[in-house]
Design a protein around this motif. Structure first.
Motif, PDB file in Angstrom:
ATOM      1  N   GLN A   1      -0.046 116.387  19.382  1.00 12.79           N
ATOM      2  CA  GLN A   1       0.462 117.161  20.519  1.00 12.79           C
ATOM      3  C   GLN A   1       1.727 116.495  21.069  1.00 12.79           C
ATOM      4  O   GLN A   1       1.662 115.498  21.786  1.00 12.79           O
ATOM      5  N   ILE A   2       2.873 117.063  20.700  1.00 14.30           N
ATOM      6  CA  ILE A   2       4.151 116.478  21.104  1.00 14.30           C
ATOM      7  C   ILE A   2       5.098 117.571  21.617  1.00 14.30           C
ATOM      8  O   ILE A   2       4.943 118.756  21.283  1.00 14.30           O
ATOM      9  N   GLN A   3       6.079 117.171  22.404  1.00 16.62           N
ATOM     10  CA  GLN A   3       7.068 118.119  22.914  1.00 16.62           C
ATOM     11  C   GLN A   3       7.928 118.687  21.782  1.00 16.62           C
ATOM     12  O   GLN A   3       8.350 119.845  21.822  1.00 16.62           O
ATOM     13  N   GLN A   4       8.149 117.874  20.757  1.00 16.11           N
ATOM     14  CA  GLN A   4       9.036 118.281  19.660  1.00 16.11           C
ATOM     15  C   GLN A   4       8.251 118.926  18.517  1.00 16.11           C
ATOM     16  O   GLN A   4       8.607 118.797  17.350  1.00 16.11           O
ATOM     17  N   SER A   5       7.145 119.624  18.828  1.00 13.78           N
ATOM     18  CA  SER A   5       6.249 120.141  17.787  1.00 13.78           C
ATOM     19  C   SER A   5       6.960 121.069  16.807  1.00 13.78           C
ATOM     20  O   SER A   5       6.781 120.955  15.590  1.00 13.78           O
ATOM     21  N   GLN A   6       7.779 121.983  17.309  1.00 12.74           N
ATOM     22  CA  GLN A   6       8.459 122.930  16.430  1.00 12.74           C
ATOM     23  C   GLN A   6       9.462 122.221  15.534  1.00 12.74           C
ATOM     24  O   GLN A   6       9.592 122.546  14.345  1.00 12.74           O
ATOM     25  N   LEU A   7      10.155 121.241  16.078  1.00 16.36           N
ATOM     26  CA  LEU A   7      11.110 120.458  15.292  1.00 16.36           C
ATOM     27  C   LEU A   7      10.403 119.699  14.179  1.00 16.36           C
ATOM     28  O   LEU A   7      10.887 119.643  13.037  1.00 16.36           O
ATOM     29  N   LEU A   8       9.239 119.125  14.488  1.00 19.47           N
ATOM     30  CA  LEU A   8       8.469 118.394  13.487  1.00 19.47           C
ATOM     31  C   LEU A   8       7.970 119.318  12.389  1.00 19.47           C
ATOM     32  O   LEU A   8       8.065 119.002  11.195  1.00 19.47           O
ATOM     33  N   ILE A   9       7.456 120.494  12.772  1.00 23.02           N
ATOM     34  CA  ILE A   9       6.959 121.452  11.780  1.00 23.02           C
ATOM     35  C   ILE A   9       8.080 121.907  10.854  1.00 23.02           C
ATOM     36  O   ILE A   9       7.922 121.956   9.628  1.00 23.02           O
ATOM     37  N   GLU A  10       9.225 122.236  11.439  1.00 25.43           N
ATOM     38  CA  GLU A  10      10.354 122.709  10.642  1.00 25.43           C
ATOM     39  C   GLU A  10      10.846 121.628   9.682  1.00 25.43           C
ATOM     40  O   GLU A  10      11.207 121.909   8.538  1.00 25.43           O
ATOM     41  N   GLN A  11      10.863 120.371  10.150  1.00 29.49           N
ATOM     42  CA  GLN A  11      11.325 119.298   9.275  1.00 29.49           C
ATOM     43  C   GLN A  11      10.352 119.050   8.134  1.00 29.49           C
ATOM     44  O   GLN A  11      10.762 118.805   6.991  1.00 29.49           O
ATOM     45  N   LEU A  12       9.059 119.113   8.407  1.00 34.56           N
ATOM     46  CA  LEU A  12       8.054 118.948   7.351  1.00 34.56           C
ATOM     47  C   LEU A  12       8.161 120.077   6.326  1.00 34.56           C
ATOM     48  O   LEU A  12       7.956 119.861   5.127  1.00 34.56           O
ATOM     49  N   LYS A  13       8.505 121.278   6.785  1.00 36.31           N
ATOM     50  CA  LYS A  13       8.715 122.395   5.855  1.00 36.31           C
ATOM     51  C   LYS A  13       9.913 122.119   4.961  1.00 36.31           C
ATOM     52  O   LYS A  13       9.850 122.308   3.736  1.00 36.31           O
ATOM     53  N   LYS A  14      11.008 121.667   5.560  1.00 33.30           N
ATOM     54  CA  LYS A  14      12.206 121.360   4.777  1.00 33.30           C
ATOM     55  C   LYS A  14      11.937 120.249   3.778  1.00 33.30           C
ATOM     56  O   LYS A  14      12.328 120.340   2.605  1.00 33.30           O
ATOM     57  N   ASP A  15      11.238 119.205   4.222  1.00 30.39           N
ATOM     58  CA  ASP A  15      10.956 118.064   3.340  1.00 30.39           C
ATOM     59  C   ASP A  15      10.067 118.482   2.170  1.00 30.39           C
ATOM     60  O   ASP A  15      10.322 118.109   1.016  1.00 30.39           O
ATOM     61  N   SER A  16       9.010 119.231   2.459  1.00 32.10           N
ATOM     62  CA  SER A  16       8.074 119.624   1.398  1.00 32.10           C
ATOM     63  C   SER A  16       8.706 120.654   0.455  1.00 32.10           C
ATOM     64  O   SER A  16       8.429 120.648  -0.747  1.00 32.10           O
ATOM     65  N   ASN A  17       9.554 121.546   0.973  1.00 32.10           N
ATOM     66  CA  ASN A  17      10.266 122.487   0.097  1.00 32.10           C
ATOM     67  C   ASN A  17      11.216 121.740  -0.834  1.00 32.10           C
ATOM     68  O   ASN A  17      11.363 122.093  -2.010  1.00 32.10           O
ATOM     69  N   PHE A  18      11.867 120.719  -0.307  1.00 31.26           N
ATOM     70  CA  PHE A  18      12.749 119.890  -1.117  1.00 31.26           C
ATOM     71  C   PHE A  18      11.970 119.205  -2.242  1.00 31.26           C
ATOM     72  O   PHE A  18      12.405 119.199  -3.403  1.00 31.26           O
ATOM     73  N   LEU A  19      10.806 118.658  -1.924  1.00 27.65           N
ATOM     74  CA  LEU A  19       9.984 118.000  -2.943  1.00 27.65           C
ATOM     75  C   LEU A  19       9.483 119.002  -3.970  1.00 27.65           C
ATOM     76  O   LEU A  19       9.391 118.691  -5.165  1.00 27.65           O
ATOM     77  N   SER A  20       9.179 120.209  -3.528  1.00 24.90           N
ATOM     78  CA  SER A  20       8.744 121.256  -4.451  1.00 24.90           C
ATOM     79  C   SER A  20       9.843 121.584  -5.458  1.00 24.90           C
ATOM     80  O   SER A  20       9.579 121.762  -6.651  1.00 24.90           O
ATOM     81  N   GLN A  21      11.088 121.639  -4.991  1.00 20.34           N
ATOM     82  CA  GLN A  21      12.223 121.907  -5.878  1.00 20.34           C
ATOM     83  C   GLN A  21      12.382 120.804  -6.927  1.00 20.34           C
ATOM     84  O   GLN A  21      12.882 121.048  -8.027  1.00 20.34           O
ATOM     85  N   LEU A  22      11.950 119.607  -6.585  1.00 19.99           N
ATOM     86  CA  LEU A  22      12.034 118.479  -7.516  1.00 19.99           C
ATOM     87  C   LEU A  22      10.792 118.364  -8.407  1.00 19.99           C
ATOM     88  O   LEU A  22      10.643 117.399  -9.155  1.00 19.99           O
ATOM     89  N   ASN A  23       9.883 119.351  -8.310  1.00 17.48           N
ATOM     90  CA  ASN A  23       8.648 119.368  -9.106  1.00 17.48           C
ATOM     91  C   ASN A  23       7.710 118.218  -8.737  1.00 17.48           C
ATOM     92  O   ASN A  23       7.024 117.640  -9.579  1.00 17.48           O
ATOM     93  N   ILE A  24       7.681 117.886  -7.435  1.00 16.42           N
ATOM     94  CA  ILE A  24       6.881 116.764  -6.940  1.00 16.42           C
ATOM     95  C   ILE A  24       5.730 117.276  -6.084  1.00 16.42           C
ATOM     96  O   ILE A  24       5.892 118.220  -5.304  1.00 16.42           O
ATOM     97  N   MET A  25       4.574 116.654  -6.224  1.00 16.48           N
ATOM     98  CA  MET A  25       3.391 117.027  -5.450  1.00 16.48           C
ATOM     99  C   MET A  25       2.561 115.775  -5.167  1.00 16.48           C
ATOM    100  O   MET A  25       2.976 114.663  -5.455  1.00 16.48           O
TER     101      MET A  25
END
Length: 397
Positions: free
Chosen positions: A255-279
Protein backbone atom coordinates in the motif's frame (compact mmCIF):
# COMPACT_ATOMS: atom_id res chain seq x y z
CA UNK A 1 28.38 16.00 22.26
CA UNK A 2 28.80 18.38 19.33
CA UNK A 3 31.63 16.46 17.70
CA UNK A 4 30.02 13.05 18.07
CA UNK A 5 29.63 11.12 14.84
CA UNK A 6 26.81 8.59 14.47
CA UNK A 7 28.24 5.59 12.66
CA UNK A 8 25.65 3.90 10.47
CA UNK A 9 26.38 0.21 10.08
CA UNK A 10 24.78 -1.96 7.39
CA UNK A 11 22.79 -5.09 8.11
CA UNK A 12 25.60 -7.54 7.56
CA UNK A 13 24.66 -11.13 6.79
CA UNK A 14 26.74 -14.22 6.16
CA UNK A 15 30.22 -14.95 7.41
CA UNK A 16 33.40 -12.98 6.90
CA UNK A 17 35.94 -14.60 4.56
CA UNK A 18 39.16 -14.90 6.58
CA UNK A 19 42.46 -16.49 5.63
CA UNK A 20 41.31 -19.93 6.76
CA UNK A 21 38.11 -19.72 4.71
CA UNK A 22 37.76 -21.95 1.64
CA UNK A 23 36.94 -18.88 -0.51
CA UNK A 24 39.92 -16.76 0.58
CA UNK A 25 41.97 -17.27 -2.61
CA UNK A 26 38.92 -16.75 -4.83
CA UNK A 27 38.13 -13.50 -3.01
CA UNK A 28 41.71 -12.18 -3.21
CA UNK A 29 41.98 -13.07 -6.90
CA UNK A 30 38.62 -11.44 -7.65
CA UNK A 31 39.70 -8.27 -5.84
CA UNK A 32 43.08 -8.23 -7.59
CA UNK A 33 41.43 -8.60 -10.99
CA UNK A 34 38.81 -5.91 -10.35
CA UNK A 35 41.37 -3.51 -8.88
CA UNK A 36 43.64 -3.90 -11.91
CA UNK A 37 41.02 -3.93 -14.70
CA UNK A 38 38.33 -1.56 -13.43
CA UNK A 39 40.97 0.85 -12.18
CA UNK A 40 42.28 1.37 -15.71
CA UNK A 41 40.86 4.32 -17.61
CA UNK A 42 38.09 3.25 -19.96
CA UNK A 43 37.21 5.32 -23.02
CA UNK A 44 33.51 5.15 -23.86
CA UNK A 45 31.30 7.12 -26.26
CA UNK A 46 30.09 9.09 -23.25
CA UNK A 47 33.51 10.46 -22.36
CA UNK A 48 35.29 10.51 -25.72
CA UNK A 49 35.59 14.20 -26.73
CA UNK A 50 35.82 13.36 -30.42
CA UNK A 51 32.68 11.25 -30.60
CA UNK A 52 30.60 14.00 -32.26
CA UNK A 53 33.04 14.33 -35.16
CA UNK A 54 32.96 10.78 -36.47
CA UNK A 55 31.06 9.19 -39.35
CA UNK A 56 27.99 6.99 -39.00
CA UNK A 57 30.06 3.88 -39.79
CA UNK A 58 32.67 4.84 -37.22
CA UNK A 59 29.93 5.50 -34.66
CA UNK A 60 28.43 2.05 -35.30
CA UNK A 61 31.85 0.45 -34.86
CA UNK A 62 32.36 2.42 -31.66
CA UNK A 63 28.97 1.35 -30.32
CA UNK A 64 29.75 -2.28 -31.11
CA UNK A 65 33.12 -1.98 -29.37
CA UNK A 66 31.32 -1.17 -26.13
CA UNK A 67 30.31 -4.83 -25.87
CA UNK A 68 33.71 -6.25 -26.79
CA UNK A 69 35.49 -8.42 -24.24
CA UNK A 70 39.29 -8.01 -24.11
CA UNK A 71 41.69 -10.91 -23.87
CA UNK A 72 42.00 -12.57 -20.43
CA UNK A 73 44.76 -11.30 -18.14
CA UNK A 74 47.14 -13.80 -16.58
CA UNK A 75 48.24 -13.06 -13.01
CA UNK A 76 51.40 -14.85 -11.94
CA UNK A 77 52.51 -15.37 -8.35
CA UNK A 78 56.16 -14.73 -9.21
CA UNK A 79 57.95 -12.20 -7.03
CA UNK A 80 57.32 -8.70 -8.30
CA UNK A 81 54.09 -9.53 -10.13
CA UNK A 82 50.76 -7.83 -9.38
CA UNK A 83 49.36 -10.89 -7.64
CA UNK A 84 52.56 -12.05 -5.91
CA UNK A 85 51.83 -10.38 -2.56
CA UNK A 86 48.17 -11.34 -2.53
CA UNK A 87 47.47 -14.81 -3.84
CA UNK A 88 49.22 -18.15 -3.65
CA UNK A 89 47.42 -19.41 -6.76
CA UNK A 90 48.13 -18.17 -10.33
CA UNK A 91 44.91 -17.22 -12.13
CA UNK A 92 43.45 -15.83 -15.32
CA UNK A 93 40.97 -12.95 -15.09
CA UNK A 94 38.42 -11.99 -17.74
CA UNK A 95 36.44 -8.75 -17.57
CA UNK A 96 33.43 -9.09 -19.89
CA UNK A 97 32.26 -6.04 -21.87
CA UNK A 98 34.08 -3.59 -19.55
CA UNK A 99 33.00 -0.47 -21.45
CA UNK A 100 29.32 -1.43 -21.25
CA UNK A 101 29.44 -2.07 -17.51
CA UNK A 102 31.44 1.11 -17.01
CA UNK A 103 28.60 2.97 -18.74
CA UNK A 104 26.04 1.22 -16.54
CA UNK A 105 27.88 2.18 -13.36
CA UNK A 106 27.90 5.76 -14.59
CA UNK A 107 24.16 5.65 -15.33
CA UNK A 108 23.51 4.29 -11.84
CA UNK A 109 25.74 6.98 -10.28
CA UNK A 110 28.25 4.44 -8.98
CA UNK A 111 31.64 6.10 -8.65
CA UNK A 112 34.52 3.95 -9.88
CA UNK A 113 36.58 4.64 -6.77
CA UNK A 114 33.70 3.83 -4.42
CA UNK A 115 33.00 0.65 -6.40
CA UNK A 116 36.56 -0.60 -5.96
CA UNK A 117 36.66 0.54 -2.32
CA UNK A 118 33.54 -1.49 -1.51
CA UNK A 119 34.74 -4.63 -3.28
CA UNK A 120 38.51 -4.50 -2.86
CA UNK A 121 39.22 -3.06 0.57
CA UNK A 122 40.32 -6.22 2.38
CA UNK A 123 43.29 -5.68 4.68
CA UNK A 124 45.62 -8.59 3.91
CA UNK A 125 47.28 -8.86 7.31
CA UNK A 126 44.09 -8.99 9.38
CA UNK A 127 41.37 -9.91 6.89
CA UNK A 128 39.35 -6.85 7.96
CA UNK A 129 36.81 -5.46 5.46
CA UNK A 130 36.79 -8.76 3.60
CA UNK A 131 33.87 -9.93 1.52
CA UNK A 132 31.15 -11.94 3.23
CA UNK A 133 29.43 -15.08 2.03
CA UNK A 134 26.35 -17.07 2.87
CA UNK A 135 27.31 -20.28 4.70
CA UNK A 136 25.57 -22.48 2.12
CA UNK A 137 24.88 -22.04 -1.61
CA UNK A 138 21.44 -21.02 -2.81
CA UNK A 139 18.92 -23.39 -4.35
CA UNK A 140 20.60 -22.89 -7.73
CA UNK A 141 23.98 -23.86 -6.31
CA UNK A 142 25.27 -20.29 -6.68
CA UNK A 143 27.65 -18.82 -4.13
CA UNK A 144 26.59 -15.39 -2.85
CA UNK A 145 29.25 -12.91 -1.76
CA UNK A 146 28.59 -9.47 -0.24
CA UNK A 147 30.78 -6.40 0.02
CA UNK A 148 31.54 -5.56 3.65
CA UNK A 149 29.41 -2.40 3.39
CA UNK A 150 26.57 -4.56 1.92
CA UNK A 151 26.14 -2.32 -1.12
CA UNK A 152 26.94 -5.04 -3.64
CA UNK A 153 26.22 -8.72 -4.19
CA UNK A 154 28.55 -10.98 -6.14
CA UNK A 155 26.91 -14.15 -7.41
CA UNK A 156 28.49 -17.11 -9.18
CA UNK A 157 26.53 -18.03 -12.29
CA UNK A 158 26.77 -20.86 -14.85
CA UNK A 159 28.15 -20.23 -18.34
CA UNK A 160 24.72 -20.19 -20.01
CA UNK A 161 23.55 -17.36 -17.74
CA UNK A 162 26.74 -15.45 -18.43
CA UNK A 163 26.17 -15.87 -22.16
CA UNK A 164 22.55 -14.76 -21.86
CA UNK A 165 23.53 -11.61 -19.96
CA UNK A 166 26.05 -10.70 -22.67
CA UNK A 167 23.47 -11.43 -25.39
CA UNK A 168 20.84 -9.13 -23.87
CA UNK A 169 23.31 -6.47 -22.67
CA UNK A 170 22.81 -4.02 -25.59
CA UNK A 171 19.02 -4.14 -25.16
CA UNK A 172 19.36 -3.91 -21.38
CA UNK A 173 21.61 -0.83 -21.56
CA UNK A 174 19.22 0.94 -23.95
CA UNK A 175 16.24 0.04 -21.77
CA UNK A 176 17.90 1.38 -18.62
CA UNK A 177 18.59 4.71 -20.35
CA UNK A 178 14.85 5.23 -20.90
CA UNK A 179 13.57 3.79 -17.60
CA UNK A 180 14.87 5.55 -14.52
CA UNK A 181 12.25 3.81 -12.35
CA UNK A 182 13.06 0.26 -13.49
CA UNK A 183 12.96 -2.52 -10.92
CA UNK A 184 15.23 -4.76 -12.99
CA UNK A 185 18.53 -5.87 -11.42
CA UNK A 186 21.34 -3.34 -11.61
CA UNK A 187 24.32 -5.13 -13.16
CA UNK A 188 27.71 -3.57 -12.42
CA UNK A 189 30.17 -6.11 -13.77
CA UNK A 190 30.68 -9.63 -15.11
CA UNK A 191 33.95 -11.49 -14.55
CA UNK A 192 35.52 -14.93 -14.96
CA UNK A 193 38.33 -16.29 -12.81
CA UNK A 194 40.20 -19.41 -13.83
CA UNK A 195 42.42 -20.69 -11.01
CA UNK A 196 44.96 -23.41 -11.56
CA UNK A 197 43.48 -26.68 -10.36
CA UNK A 198 40.05 -25.17 -9.61
CA UNK A 199 38.45 -24.56 -13.01
CA UNK A 200 36.54 -21.44 -14.05
CA UNK A 201 34.14 -19.34 -11.97
CA UNK A 202 31.88 -16.67 -13.47
CA UNK A 203 30.77 -13.89 -11.15
CA UNK A 204 28.22 -11.14 -11.73
CA UNK A 205 28.16 -8.02 -9.53
CA UNK A 206 24.78 -6.51 -8.70
CA UNK A 207 23.26 -3.95 -6.39
CA UNK A 208 22.09 -5.33 -3.05
CA UNK A 209 18.39 -4.49 -2.67
CA UNK A 210 18.66 -4.75 1.11
CA UNK A 211 21.68 -2.48 1.53
CA UNK A 212 19.78 -0.13 3.88
CA UNK A 213 20.71 -0.04 7.59
CA UNK A 214 17.02 -0.71 8.28
CA UNK A 215 16.34 -4.23 9.51
CA UNK A 216 14.34 -6.34 7.07
CA UNK A 217 11.59 -7.97 9.14
CA UNK A 218 9.88 -9.89 6.33
CA UNK A 219 10.97 -11.12 2.89
CA UNK A 220 8.85 -12.38 0.01
CA UNK A 221 9.77 -13.82 -3.39
CA UNK A 222 6.74 -13.44 -5.70
CA UNK A 223 6.34 -14.95 -9.17
CA UNK A 224 2.57 -14.71 -9.58
CA UNK A 225 2.37 -18.52 -9.51
CA UNK A 226 0.62 -20.51 -6.78
CA UNK A 227 1.63 -24.11 -7.57
CA UNK A 228 4.43 -25.10 -5.18
CA UNK A 229 4.78 -21.52 -4.01
CA UNK A 230 4.24 -21.98 -0.28
CA UNK A 231 6.86 -22.26 2.45
CA UNK A 232 6.00 -25.47 4.30
CA UNK A 233 8.47 -25.08 7.15
CA UNK A 234 8.30 -21.42 8.07
CA UNK A 235 11.17 -20.39 10.32
CA UNK A 236 10.78 -17.59 12.84
CA UNK A 237 13.82 -15.54 11.78
CA UNK A 238 13.51 -12.63 9.34
CA UNK A 239 16.01 -14.11 6.87
CA UNK A 240 13.45 -16.70 5.73
CA UNK A 241 12.18 -15.78 2.27
CA UNK A 242 8.48 -16.55 1.89
CA UNK A 243 6.51 -17.08 -1.34
CA UNK A 244 3.29 -16.24 -3.17
CA UNK A 245 0.92 -18.41 -1.14
CA UNK A 246 2.47 -17.14 2.09
CA UNK A 247 1.91 -13.55 0.92
CA UNK A 248 -1.73 -14.34 0.11
CA UNK A 249 -2.33 -16.31 3.33
CA UNK A 250 -0.76 -13.49 5.38
CA UNK A 251 -3.26 -11.11 3.69
CA UNK A 252 -0.43 -8.82 2.67
CA UNK A 253 -0.72 -5.79 0.40
CA UNK A 254 1.76 -3.23 -0.89
CA UNK A 255 0.00 0.00 0.00
CA UNK A 256 1.89 3.01 -1.32
CA UNK A 257 1.08 6.46 -2.73
CA UNK A 258 2.94 5.62 -5.94
CA UNK A 259 0.91 2.42 -6.57
CA UNK A 260 -0.01 3.23 -10.18
CA UNK A 261 3.56 4.20 -11.01
CA UNK A 262 4.84 0.93 -9.53
CA UNK A 263 2.28 -1.16 -11.42
CA UNK A 264 3.05 0.55 -14.72
CA UNK A 265 6.79 0.11 -14.24
CA UNK A 266 6.42 -3.60 -13.42
CA UNK A 267 4.36 -3.96 -16.61
CA UNK A 268 7.06 -2.27 -18.66
CA UNK A 269 9.81 -4.35 -17.05
CA UNK A 270 8.01 -7.68 -17.51
CA UNK A 271 7.01 -6.84 -21.11
CA UNK A 272 10.64 -6.05 -21.83
CA UNK A 273 11.73 -9.41 -20.39
CA UNK A 274 9.04 -11.16 -22.42
CA UNK A 275 10.46 -9.62 -25.61
CA UNK A 276 13.84 -11.09 -24.64
CA UNK A 277 12.26 -14.57 -24.23
CA UNK A 278 12.92 -14.48 -20.46
CA UNK A 279 10.71 -15.94 -17.73
CA UNK A 280 10.82 -17.33 -14.16
CA UNK A 281 11.84 -13.99 -12.60
CA UNK A 282 10.45 -12.77 -9.26
CA UNK A 283 9.60 -9.60 -7.42
CA UNK A 284 11.68 -9.63 -4.24
CA UNK A 285 10.13 -7.65 -1.39
CA UNK A 286 11.77 -6.72 1.89
CA UNK A 287 9.58 -5.13 4.57
CA UNK A 288 10.86 -2.97 7.42
CA UNK A 289 8.26 -2.30 10.12
CA UNK A 290 8.51 1.11 11.74
CA UNK A 291 6.02 0.23 14.48
CA UNK A 292 8.12 -2.54 16.03
CA UNK A 293 9.70 -1.62 19.36
CA UNK A 294 13.43 -1.78 18.79
CA UNK A 295 16.55 -0.69 20.57
CA UNK A 296 18.05 2.23 18.65
CA UNK A 297 21.21 2.61 20.71
CA UNK A 298 24.44 3.41 18.93
CA UNK A 299 25.64 -0.15 19.47
CA UNK A 300 22.87 -1.50 17.21
CA UNK A 301 22.06 0.69 14.23
CA UNK A 302 20.40 -1.99 12.11
CA UNK A 303 16.88 -0.71 12.74
CA UNK A 304 17.27 3.01 12.08
CA UNK A 305 14.80 4.66 9.70
CA UNK A 306 15.92 5.04 6.08
CA UNK A 307 16.04 8.86 6.26
CA UNK A 308 19.28 8.53 8.20
CA UNK A 309 21.53 11.51 8.80
CA UNK A 310 25.17 11.43 9.84
CA UNK A 311 25.74 14.26 12.31
CA UNK A 312 29.15 15.90 12.58
CA UNK A 313 29.68 19.29 14.26
CA UNK A 314 26.25 20.52 13.26
CA UNK A 315 26.58 19.55 9.60
CA UNK A 316 24.48 16.82 8.03
CA UNK A 317 25.03 14.52 5.12
CA UNK A 318 22.47 12.20 3.58
CA UNK A 319 23.26 8.50 3.42
CA UNK A 320 25.17 7.72 0.19
CA UNK A 321 22.94 6.23 -2.50
CA UNK A 322 23.43 4.01 -5.53
CA UNK A 323 20.25 5.30 -7.14
CA UNK A 324 19.97 7.74 -9.97
CA UNK A 325 17.01 10.16 -9.91
CA UNK A 326 13.73 8.26 -9.54
CA UNK A 327 10.12 9.29 -8.99
CA UNK A 328 9.40 5.99 -7.29
CA UNK A 329 12.17 5.29 -4.79
CA UNK A 330 13.71 7.12 -1.84
CA UNK A 331 17.47 7.63 -1.75
CA UNK A 332 18.18 4.16 -0.37
CA UNK A 333 15.87 2.40 -2.83
CA UNK A 334 12.90 2.25 -0.46
CA UNK A 335 9.19 3.01 -0.84
CA UNK A 336 7.11 4.09 2.16
CA UNK A 337 3.68 2.64 2.87
CA UNK A 338 0.76 5.07 2.98
CA UNK A 339 0.60 4.70 6.75
CA UNK A 340 4.39 5.16 7.13
CA UNK A 341 4.32 2.05 9.33
CA UNK A 342 6.19 -0.04 6.77
CA UNK A 343 9.06 0.58 4.36
CA UNK A 344 9.30 -1.61 1.27
CA UNK A 345 12.45 -2.58 -0.64
CA UNK A 346 11.50 -3.90 -4.06
CA UNK A 347 13.27 -5.34 -7.08
CA UNK A 348 12.90 -7.87 -9.88
CA UNK A 349 15.46 -10.67 -9.55
CA UNK A 350 16.61 -13.81 -11.41
CA UNK A 351 16.12 -12.48 -14.94
CA UNK A 352 18.73 -14.73 -16.56
CA UNK A 353 16.35 -17.61 -17.30
CA UNK A 354 15.53 -18.12 -20.97
CA UNK A 355 12.52 -20.08 -22.23
CA UNK A 356 14.48 -22.95 -23.75
CA UNK A 357 13.47 -26.44 -24.86
CA UNK A 358 14.03 -27.79 -21.34
CA UNK A 359 11.63 -25.17 -19.95
CA UNK A 360 9.04 -26.07 -22.58
CA UNK A 361 9.43 -29.73 -21.62
CA UNK A 362 9.04 -28.84 -17.94
CA UNK A 363 5.85 -26.93 -18.81
CA UNK A 364 4.47 -29.97 -20.65
CA UNK A 365 5.23 -32.33 -17.74
CA UNK A 366 3.80 -29.99 -15.08
CA UNK A 367 0.65 -29.43 -17.14
CA UNK A 368 0.05 -33.20 -17.27
CA UNK A 369 0.77 -33.56 -13.55
CA UNK A 370 -1.17 -30.58 -12.17
CA UNK A 371 -3.63 -29.77 -14.95
CA UNK A 372 -3.80 -26.93 -17.45
CA UNK A 373 -5.74 -24.63 -15.13
CA UNK A 374 -3.19 -24.76 -12.32
CA UNK A 375 -0.88 -21.76 -11.98
CA UNK A 376 2.41 -23.53 -12.59
CA UNK A 377 5.58 -21.44 -12.78
CA UNK A 378 6.95 -22.80 -16.07
CA UNK A 379 5.00 -21.10 -18.86
CA UNK A 380 5.93 -19.12 -21.96
CA UNK A 381 7.45 -15.65 -21.45
CA UNK A 382 4.29 -13.91 -22.69
CA UNK A 383 2.00 -15.95 -20.41
CA UNK A 384 4.44 -15.47 -17.55
CA UNK A 385 4.46 -11.67 -17.98
CA UNK A 386 0.66 -11.44 -18.17
CA UNK A 387 0.19 -13.59 -15.06
CA UNK A 388 2.95 -11.70 -13.22
CA UNK A 389 1.27 -8.38 -14.02
CA UNK A 390 -2.17 -9.55 -12.91
CA UNK A 391 -0.80 -10.80 -9.62
CA UNK A 392 1.04 -7.53 -8.97
CA UNK A 393 -2.10 -5.52 -9.78
CA UNK A 394 -3.97 -7.59 -7.18
CA UNK A 395 -1.51 -6.88 -4.35
CA UNK A 396 -0.46 -3.27 -5.00
CA UNK A 397 -2.85 -0.60 -3.72
Amino acid sequence: MENEITIIKPNRIGESINKEHRLWNLMINLQTGIRYSVGKNTVTPNNNPGVNNISTKEEEDLQNSIYTTPEPIYFSTKVGSIASSNSSIPFTFTQFAPMAFDNLRTMFSVDKGDFMLSLCNTIQSSGDNSLRCLPSPGKSGSVFLFSDDMKFIMKTIPSHESKLLLDILPDYVNYIKDNLNTLLPKFFGLYKIKQKGYGSVRIVVLENLFRSPNKIHERYDLKGSLQGRETLDRATNSNTTLKDMDFRNDKKRIQIQQSQLLIEQLKKDSNFLSQLNIMDYSLLIGIHKNNININTSTSNSSNIDSNLIIQNEGNSQSVPSLDHISKLFELDGSVYSKSKEEIYYLGVIDILVEYTFSKKLAHFIKTIRYGKEQEISTVSPNEYAIRFQKFMESIIE
